[in-house]
Design a protein around this motif. Structure first.
Motif, PDB file in Angstrom:
ATOM      1  N   VAL B 220       2.275  -6.626  26.527  1.00  0.00           N
ATOM      2  CA  VAL B 220       3.711  -6.917  26.488  1.00  0.00           C
ATOM      3  C   VAL B 220       4.232  -6.827  25.054  1.00  0.00           C
ATOM      4  O   VAL B 220       5.271  -6.206  24.782  1.00  0.00           O
ATOM      5  CB  VAL B 220       4.004  -8.310  27.096  1.00  0.00           C
ATOM      6  N   LEU B 221       3.478  -7.443  24.132  1.00  0.00           N
ATOM      7  CA  LEU B 221       3.923  -7.413  22.737  1.00  0.00           C
ATOM      8  C   LEU B 221       4.051  -5.986  22.221  1.00  0.00           C
ATOM      9  O   LEU B 221       5.046  -5.606  21.619  1.00  0.00           O
ATOM     10  CB  LEU B 221       2.918  -8.173  21.847  1.00  0.00           C
ATOM     11  N   ARG B 222       3.023  -5.201  22.468  1.00  0.00           N
ATOM     12  CA  ARG B 222       3.023  -3.841  21.929  1.00  0.00           C
ATOM     13  C   ARG B 222       4.027  -2.934  22.652  1.00  0.00           C
ATOM     14  O   ARG B 222       4.632  -2.065  22.048  1.00  0.00           O
ATOM     15  CB  ARG B 222       1.613  -3.225  22.019  1.00  0.00           C
ATOM     16  N   THR B 223       4.188  -3.158  23.952  1.00  0.00           N
ATOM     17  CA  THR B 223       5.149  -2.325  24.687  1.00  0.00           C
ATOM     18  C   THR B 223       6.567  -2.572  24.192  1.00  0.00           C
ATOM     19  O   THR B 223       7.341  -1.636  23.972  1.00  0.00           O
ATOM     20  CB  THR B 223       5.058  -2.615  26.200  1.00  0.00           C
ATOM     21  N   MET B 224       6.878  -3.856  23.973  1.00  0.00           N
ATOM     22  CA  MET B 224       8.210  -4.180  23.464  1.00  0.00           C
ATOM     23  C   MET B 224       8.458  -3.467  22.140  1.00  0.00           C
ATOM     24  O   MET B 224       9.517  -2.911  21.888  1.00  0.00           O
ATOM     25  CB  MET B 224       8.336  -5.696  23.251  1.00  0.00           C
ATOM     26  N   ASP B 225       7.437  -3.511  21.301  1.00  0.00           N
ATOM     27  CA  ASP B 225       7.560  -2.907  19.969  1.00  0.00           C
ATOM     28  C   ASP B 225       7.604  -1.385  20.042  1.00  0.00           C
ATOM     29  O   ASP B 225       8.420  -0.746  19.377  1.00  0.00           O
ATOM     30  CB  ASP B 225       6.345  -3.334  19.135  1.00  0.00           C
ATOM     31  N   ALA B 226       6.688  -0.830  20.846  1.00  0.00           N
ATOM     32  CA  ALA B 226       6.591   0.634  20.913  1.00  0.00           C
ATOM     33  C   ALA B 226       7.861   1.231  21.519  1.00  0.00           C
ATOM     34  O   ALA B 226       8.303   2.293  21.108  1.00  0.00           O
ATOM     35  CB  ALA B 226       5.370   1.051  21.726  1.00  0.00           C
ATOM     36  N   PHE B 227       8.443   0.525  22.464  1.00  0.00           N
ATOM     37  CA  PHE B 227       9.645   1.050  23.097  1.00  0.00           C
ATOM     38  C   PHE B 227      10.812   1.105  22.108  1.00  0.00           C
ATOM     39  O   PHE B 227      11.724   1.902  22.237  1.00  0.00           O
ATOM     40  CB  PHE B 227      10.032   0.196  24.312  1.00  0.00           C
ATOM     41  N   ARG B 228      10.718   0.228  21.102  1.00  0.00           N
ATOM     42  CA  ARG B 228      11.807   0.201  20.111  1.00  0.00           C
ATOM     43  C   ARG B 228      11.432   0.958  18.842  1.00  0.00           C
ATOM     44  O   ARG B 228      12.024   0.735  17.791  1.00  0.00           O
ATOM     45  CB  ARG B 228      12.129  -1.247  19.751  1.00  0.00           C
ATOM     46  N   ALA B 277      12.142  -4.889  30.192  1.00  0.00           N
ATOM     47  CA  ALA B 277      11.962  -5.890  31.247  1.00  0.00           C
ATOM     48  C   ALA B 277      11.196  -5.278  32.428  1.00  0.00           C
ATOM     49  O   ALA B 277      10.302  -5.919  33.004  1.00  0.00           O
ATOM     50  CB  ALA B 277      13.321  -6.409  31.704  1.00  0.00           C
ATOM     51  N   ILE B 278      11.515  -4.029  32.756  1.00  0.00           N
ATOM     52  CA  ILE B 278      10.801  -3.362  33.863  1.00  0.00           C
ATOM     53  C   ILE B 278       9.317  -3.233  33.528  1.00  0.00           C
ATOM     54  O   ILE B 278       8.439  -3.517  34.347  1.00  0.00           O
ATOM     55  CB  ILE B 278      11.430  -1.973  34.147  1.00  0.00           C
ATOM     56  N   PHE B 279       9.028  -2.820  32.294  1.00  0.00           N
ATOM     57  CA  PHE B 279       7.631  -2.725  31.863  1.00  0.00           C
ATOM     58  C   PHE B 279       6.927  -4.076  31.994  1.00  0.00           C
ATOM     59  O   PHE B 279       5.808  -4.171  32.494  1.00  0.00           O
ATOM     60  CB  PHE B 279       7.556  -2.269  30.395  1.00  0.00           C
ATOM     61  N   LEU B 282       6.206  -4.923  35.550  1.00  0.00           N
ATOM     62  CA  LEU B 282       5.093  -4.094  36.027  1.00  0.00           C
ATOM     63  C   LEU B 282       3.757  -4.660  35.566  1.00  0.00           C
ATOM     64  O   LEU B 282       2.796  -4.757  36.334  1.00  0.00           O
ATOM     65  CB  LEU B 282       5.248  -2.654  35.514  1.00  0.00           C
ATOM     66  N   PHE B 283       3.699  -5.050  34.286  1.00  0.00           N
ATOM     67  CA  PHE B 283       2.455  -5.633  33.756  1.00  0.00           C
ATOM     68  C   PHE B 283       2.088  -6.898  34.522  1.00  0.00           C
ATOM     69  O   PHE B 283       0.943  -7.115  34.893  1.00  0.00           O
ATOM     70  CB  PHE B 283       2.598  -5.957  32.270  1.00  0.00           C
ATOM     71  N   ILE B 284       3.096  -7.746  34.761  1.00  0.00           N
ATOM     72  CA  ILE B 284       2.832  -9.010  35.464  1.00  0.00           C
ATOM     73  C   ILE B 284       2.258  -8.710  36.854  1.00  0.00           C
ATOM     74  O   ILE B 284       1.255  -9.305  37.262  1.00  0.00           O
ATOM     75  CB  ILE B 284       4.122  -9.852  35.581  1.00  0.00           C
ATOM     76  N   LEU B 285       2.862  -7.755  37.543  1.00  0.00           N
ATOM     77  CA  LEU B 285       2.393  -7.426  38.895  1.00  0.00           C
ATOM     78  C   LEU B 285       0.957  -6.905  38.861  1.00  0.00           C
ATOM     79  O   LEU B 285       0.110  -7.318  39.656  1.00  0.00           O
ATOM     80  CB  LEU B 285       3.321  -6.375  39.524  1.00  0.00           C
ATOM     81  N   VAL B 286       0.687  -6.012  37.899  1.00  0.00           N
ATOM     82  CA  VAL B 286      -0.657  -5.429  37.807  1.00  0.00           C
ATOM     83  C   VAL B 286      -1.685  -6.504  37.474  1.00  0.00           C
ATOM     84  O   VAL B 286      -2.758  -6.593  38.086  1.00  0.00           O
ATOM     85  CB  VAL B 286      -0.675  -4.294  36.750  1.00  0.00           C
ATOM     86  N   VAL B 287      -1.338  -7.344  36.497  1.00  0.00           N
ATOM     87  CA  VAL B 287      -2.285  -8.381  36.072  1.00  0.00           C
ATOM     88  C   VAL B 287      -2.542  -9.366  37.212  1.00  0.00           C
ATOM     89  O   VAL B 287      -3.678  -9.744  37.487  1.00  0.00           O
ATOM     90  CB  VAL B 287      -1.747  -9.104  34.809  1.00  0.00           C
ATOM     91  N   ARG B 288      -1.481  -9.761  37.921  1.00  0.00           N
ATOM     92  CA  ARG B 288      -1.634 -10.706  39.034  1.00  0.00           C
ATOM     93  C   ARG B 288      -2.537 -10.115  40.117  1.00  0.00           C
ATOM     94  O   ARG B 288      -3.418 -10.778  40.651  1.00  0.00           O
ATOM     95  CB  ARG B 288      -0.268 -11.014  39.648  1.00  0.00           C
ATOM     96  N   ARG B 289      -2.293  -8.850  40.406  1.00  0.00           N
ATOM     97  CA  ARG B 289      -3.069  -8.196  41.452  1.00  0.00           C
ATOM     98  C   ARG B 289      -4.536  -8.112  41.052  1.00  0.00           C
ATOM     99  O   ARG B 289      -5.427  -8.405  41.849  1.00  0.00           O
ATOM    100  CB  ARG B 289      -2.502  -6.794  41.686  1.00  0.00           C
ATOM    101  N   ALA B 290      -4.750  -7.732  39.758  1.00  0.00           N
ATOM    102  CA  ALA B 290      -6.127  -7.629  39.273  1.00  0.00           C
ATOM    103  C   ALA B 290      -6.805  -8.991  39.297  1.00  0.00           C
ATOM    104  O   ALA B 290      -7.973  -9.128  39.664  1.00  0.00           O
ATOM    105  CB  ALA B 290      -6.125  -7.060  37.860  1.00  0.00           C
ATOM    106  N   ASP B 291      -6.038 -10.003  38.945  1.00  0.00           N
ATOM    107  CA  ASP B 291      -6.565 -11.361  38.924  1.00  0.00           C
ATOM    108  C   ASP B 291      -6.966 -11.796  40.331  1.00  0.00           C
ATOM    109  O   ASP B 291      -8.040 -12.362  40.556  1.00  0.00           O
ATOM    110  CB  ASP B 291      -5.477 -12.289  38.353  1.00  0.00           C
TER     111      ASP B 291
END
Lengths: 424, 297
Positions: B220-228, B277-279, B282-291
């Motif tokens: 999340v941290l890196r995506t926020m940064d990379a997107f900007r 926010a969409i990213f 998506l991360f939350i959904l993927v992580v939850r599913r993997a968990d």
């Protein structure tokens, strides 16, 4: 002490004050502080260095905020729009004239110049610079401060070795550039800015004007005119056949480095940097280069590119500050101060007396080229209209796209024209 | 006033400064941004400001260069963050059980993060220059890049910018993941070893599931940064060659601070918030599913 002695001492003191009167009177700006927003060009440290002298002469304190180009544009724009009076004097790029005039950001100096014409010695200032560095449709939104001449820097040793004469037309320059290119020896005949954005847009617009092209026709964009398409094809040919391979990615620093390191034989550049080619600490072409007039296309009139900066007074500041700012501008652009700074290495001229001064000529052997350029100066090859930033951006992408093989000149300029037309 | 009410009031008062602070520094500018984005508002012609509703958002999606910027930004973000995750994980695993070089390595890892991105961009631009650069010159000589160099070739420019970003930010990813690894209980690994699990099995069945919160945070941290991303692109390619590295932030800055179209620039910036926010979702959904999958197995 006798009464007569005391009286004599008193009279002498008053006499001294009276004699010293003019400088005393000049301290009328005591307590006034002038904030200058200055582009980070060669003149910026000179302005800062002159500040104490102006204070000593007038009492006004001058603070110089040195900014890079995007910061200067943004901060001054925000200051003007918000009426925050953060800056009293602003260095104004030649291409901002139209925008400043139409928005009324700065003081119209027309009447002030008329009033002080004798003091300023208006006739000594090149008319082309007076018009380009602040003149706009009858208004004078800035006073000319640093005039730059577009000149051709070329390798006289390579020209002589190849039996070539210095080019007097663009066609000769192109032929020489192709002839002097030998990629196997890392020797290239030409270099110019190729990087996307202002770098390639500004350089191409210069060559385009010399080849008879024009960005506007009757005040409207004409980017895809026949002359423009032809000039872009020539520019592209020079990049593909005669420029260092990385030139499509060069900004001004890359272009200058290519010439100074000796890998490029021809380069058009601003006169302000030309003195640096003689400095052995930063140049490998000392004694091997010469400066000439930027060659126009065969049969085309003498029209040479000029650029540079004016000094503009923020229209929002109070009358006292405006007066002090005008006093500073008159002082800093005066012949005596200009001579001193130019002998110190500034290399920015606006006055004929400077370009004809023997002392200045000794320091700048190519001064006659600058003089001739200013006499036939063209400040309009980059249109000084309010839409200029967008047009420059559109051209910056289109021309770079051609240079990196992403489209042919006609198609690129057709697309650019369609985009530019939306701005009008 | 009862004890419970007083306690609630006390807690509200304690939390109020933080809430007010967030409202002032984040909430108010965000609201202003949304408000500005529904106007055609140029600072060059403030008097012509007028309401356009979602016009600026529509213009963003209908403008080909803006659409291209969105695609480039997504490509950049996915490639850069993906590479940083892979390299960061590898580095973290190498340093996890190492005792000899760990301290020196950690100190060295901090160096790229502390350099400002503009400086990183300028240094790499010089290094990759095909005519003078230490990397670019030899790469061109060896035929690894075209003569125009990595940054001048439309096919490699975005990749080169991704690599520069990866060089700078992989250490941050590694440090976050290393902190996550250090927090894992040692007994589980000892038990797994006793049960005969090999390295890959330990990684897949134990480390990865237990490291998911750290991975999520890093992503999340890196995506926020990379997107900007802006600075590195600004210093290396200026968005070129042609429009090959024209990322969305570059487009927004150009609109807002060069052309002073603040209404349109606000619409671009707001769209970026939505993308990020969409990213994150998506991360939350993927992580939850993997968990959930990890718990079930």
């Amino acid at each position: 002490m006798k009464r007569s002695t005391i009286l004599a001492a008193g009279v002498a003191s008053i006499a001294c004050l009276v004699v010293a009167g003019p400088s005393w009177a000049d301290m009328k700006y005591d307590g006034v502080t002038l904030n200058i927003a200055s582009q980070n060009d060669q003149f910026a440290p000179v302005l800062a260095a002159l500040a104490p002298k102006f204070k000593a002469a007038t009492g006004a304190e001058v603070k110089v905020d040195i900014l890079n180009y995007p910061d200067l544009a943004t901060k001054t724009q925000a200051d003007f729009v918000g009426h925050t009076k953060g800056y009293d004097i602003v260095t104004m790029d030649i291409v901002w004239s139209g925008q400043y005039a139409e928005a009324g950001y700065t003081v119209d100096l027309t009447e002030w110049i008329k009033k002080d014409a004798d003091e300023i010695k208006v006739d000594d200032i090149y008319p082309s610079l007076m018009s380009a560095l602040g003149g706009w449709k009858g208004k004078q939104v800035a006073f000319p401060f640093a005039g730059y001449a577009n000149v051709l820097a070329y390798r006289k040793d390579l020209y002589e070795a190849a039996g070539l004469k210095p080019p007097t037309t663009m066609e000769e320059m192109v032929a020489a550039a192709l002839k002097l290119t030998d990629a196997s020896k890392k020797q290239y005949g030409f270099v110019a800015n190729g990087a996307k954005g202002p770098a390639v847009a500004q350089d191409w617009m210069q060559y385009n004007a010399q080849m008879g092209g024009s960005i506007l026709k009757d005040g409207k964009p004409a980017l895809n005119s026949e002359a423009n398409v032809k000039s872009l094809s020539v520019y592209n040919e020079l990049f593909q056949k005669a420029a260092p391979p990385g030139a499509a990615d060069y900004w001004w620093d890359g272009r200058e480095t290519a010439f100074k390191t000796g890998i490029a034989a021809n380069m058009e550049t601003w006169s302000i940097g030309a003195a640096g080619y003689s400095d052995p600490s930063q140049s490998k072409v000392v004694d091997k280069f010469a400066i000439e007039l930027a060659p126009p296309g065969a049969g085309l009139p003498k029209k040479y590119g000029i650029g540079g900066w004016g000094l503009a007074i923020n229209a929002d500041i109070d009358a006292k500050k405006k007066e002090a700012a005008w006093a500073f501008i008159k002082w800093v652009t005066s012949a005596s101060v200009a001579k001193e700074t130019n002998l110190g290495g500034l290399s920015s001229f606006i006055r004929k007396s400077q370009t004809h001064d023997p002392d200045v000529a000794k320091k700048y052997p190519f001064i006659s080229v600058i003089d001739e350029t200013f006499e036939h100066g063209d400040g309009e090859y980059r249109p000084r209209i309010p839409q200029y930033p967008q047009i420059q951006d559109i051209l910056g992408t289109a021309v770079n796209g051609v240079l990196v093989g992403n489209g042919d000149p006609k198609k690129a300029l057709d697309d650019a024209q369609a985009e530019a037309a939306k701005l009008f | 006033m009862s004890f419970v009410q007083r306690r609630r009031l006390f807690l509200v008062l304690m939390g109020a400064p933080a809430v007010i602070y967030v409202l002032i520094v984040a909430g108010w500018p965000l609201a202003q941004g949304i408000w500005l984005s529904v106007f055609d508002y140029s600072l060059l012609h403030p008097a012509t400001r007028h309401f356009v509703g979602i016009g600026n958002y529509v213009a963003l999606w209908t403008d080909p260069s803006a659409r291209r910027s969105v695609i480039t930004t997504v490509e950049f973000t996915v490639a850069a963050v993906g590479l940083e995750l892979v390299f960061g994980m590898a580095l973290a695993l190498l340093l996890w059980r190492d005792e000899r070089f760990e301290r020196v390595s950690l100190a060295l890892l901090l160096i790229p993060i502390t350099v400002t991105p503009v400086a990183v961009g300028l240094v790499f631009r010089a290094l990759l220059a095909p005519d003078f650069g230490l990397i670019g010159y030899y790469a061109a000589e060896a035929g690894l890049s075209i003569p125009r160099g990595f940054l001048g070739d439309p096919n490699t420019a975005l990749g080169a910018v991704v690599m520069i970003d990866t060089w700078e930010w992989t250490p941050l990813m590694a440090l976050i993941l290393l902190a996550g690894l250090k927090a894992l209980p040692a007994e589980i690994f000892e038990a797994a070893e006793v049960d005969g699990a090999n390295g890959w099995q330990r990684f897949r069945m134990i480390i990865l599931p237990m490291l998911l919160p750290a991975i999520f945070l890093a992503l999340v941290l890196r995506t926020m940064d990379a997107f900007r991303v802006f600075d590195i692109v600004f210093a290396t390619t200026g968005g070129g060659p042609a429009d090959k590295t024209d990322v969305l932030m570059f487009y927004a800055v150009k609109q807002g601070l060069q052309f002073f179209n603040v209404g349109f620039a606000a619409a671009v910036a707001n769209s970026m918030v939505v993308f990020i926010a969409i990213f994150a979702v998506l991360f939350i959904l993927v992580v939850r599913r993997a968990d959930r999958t990890a718990r079930e197995t």
